[in-house]
Motif scaffolding. Structure first.
Motif, short mmCIF file in Angstrom:
data_model
loop_
_atom_site.label_atom_id
_atom_site.label_comp_id
_atom_site.label_asym_id
_atom_site.label_seq_id
_atom_site.Cartn_x
_atom_site.Cartn_y
_atom_site.Cartn_z
N VAL A 20 0.74 -1.28 -0.08
CA VAL A 20 0.17 0.10 -0.03
C VAL A 20 0.85 1.25 -0.07
N VAL A 21 1.98 1.31 0.89
CA VAL A 21 2.86 2.34 0.80
C VAL A 21 3.47 2.73 -0.44
N ILE A 22 4.20 1.61 -1.13
CA ILE A 22 4.82 2.03 -2.39
C ILE A 22 3.50 2.06 -3.48
N ARG A 23 2.58 1.47 -3.36
CA ARG A 23 1.50 1.96 -4.31
C ARG A 23 0.98 3.40 -4.29
N ARG A 24 0.85 3.95 -2.94
CA ARG A 24 0.70 5.48 -2.80
C ARG A 24 1.64 6.07 -3.36
N ILE A 25 2.97 5.88 -3.16
CA ILE A 25 3.98 6.88 -3.56
C ILE A 25 4.18 6.51 -5.18
N HIS A 26 3.86 5.50 -5.75
CA HIS A 26 4.01 5.26 -7.15
C HIS A 26 2.84 6.05 -7.83
N PHE A 27 1.53 5.93 -7.39
CA PHE A 27 0.67 6.64 -7.78
C PHE A 27 0.64 8.05 -7.96
N ALA A 28 1.16 8.63 -6.77
CA ALA A 28 1.38 10.09 -6.51
C ALA A 28 2.41 10.69 -7.60
N LEU A 29 3.41 9.66 -7.76
CA LEU A 29 4.63 10.48 -8.60
C LEU A 29 4.51 9.87 -9.93
N ALA A 30 3.71 8.95 -10.47
CA ALA A 30 3.50 8.18 -11.83
C ALA A 30 3.66 9.27 -13.13
N ARG A 31 3.08 10.24 -12.79
CA ARG A 31 2.80 11.13 -14.10
C ARG A 31 4.48 11.94 -14.39
N ALA A 83 0.66 8.38 3.15
CA ALA A 83 -0.18 9.09 1.99
C ALA A 83 -0.11 10.60 2.15
N ILE A 84 0.06 11.30 3.28
CA ILE A 84 0.47 12.68 3.23
C ILE A 84 1.73 13.02 2.60
N ALA A 85 2.75 12.20 2.85
CA ALA A 85 4.14 12.64 2.21
C ALA A 85 3.83 12.44 0.77
N SER A 86 3.22 11.36 0.35
CA SER A 86 3.10 11.25 -1.10
C SER A 86 2.33 12.29 -1.65
N ARG A 87 1.36 13.07 -1.39
CA ARG A 87 0.77 14.07 -1.68
C ARG A 87 1.69 15.29 -1.74
N ARG A 88 2.47 15.43 -0.88
CA ARG A 88 3.30 16.77 -0.62
C ARG A 88 4.57 16.36 -1.75
#
Length: 124
Positions: A20-31, A83-88
Motif C-alpha cells: 500500500v505504501v509503495i503503491r501510494r508513492i507510485h500513484f502520486a509520482l507516476a506522471r 499518504a500525506i508525504a506522497s501528496r506533498r
C-alpha cells in the motif's frame, strides 16, 4: 522510477501495508516518472510502542537531471504518514518542474545600440 522503502524496526510493515505504501508513492509520482531517477522512502516510529501521532515518513525524490527534493510527514501509522508525504512530494515535484519550465523558456534578447559615431551593423 525506482522506489526503495526502508522501515525502522519499530514500524511493523506487513506484506499488504508495504504494498500500500509503495503503491501510494507510485500513484502520486507516476506522471513524473520519466523525470525521476529514484524515490527513497523512510518510515520511522518516533516514540516506539507508546502510540500517538509519531510515525514519520521521509520521502527523497532524486530528479533527473536536477536536485534531490525532500518531503516529510507525520501520521498515526505508516500508511497515513506515507499518504500525506506522497501528496506533498507530488506537489513539490510539480512545483519544481513548472519552475524549471518557467525560467527555462525565458530567453532575453538584448538589443545593443551602437554609440554615436559608430556605424550600425546590418542585421542587428
Amino acid at each position: 522510477m525506482k522506489i526503495e522503502l526502508w522501515a525502522d524496526d519499530a514500524v511493523s510493515l506487513e506484506g499488504r501495508q508495504r504494498e500500500v505504501v509503495i503503491r501510494r508513492i507510485h500513484f502520486a509520482l507516476a506522471r513524473f516518472a520519466d523525470r525521476i531517477a529514484r524515490v527513497n522512502v523512510r518510515l520511522t516510529d518516533e516514540n516506539g510502542p507508546r502510540g500517538g501521532i509519531d510515525h514519520r515518513c521521509l520521502v527523497e525524490v532524486d530528479l533527473r537531471p536536477g536536485p534531490k527534493l525532500y518531503v516529510e510527514a507525520q501520521g498515526v501509522d505508516a500508511e497515513v504518514s506515507a499518504a500525506i508525504a506522497s501528496r506533498r512530494a507530488a506537489r513539490r515535484v510539480r512545483d519544481e518542474l513548472s519552475r524549471r519550465r518557467l525560467f527555462g523558456r525565458r530567453q532575453r534578447t538584448v538589443r545593443v545600440t551602437p554609440p554615436d559615431g559608430v556605424p550600425d551593423v546590418p542585421g542587428n
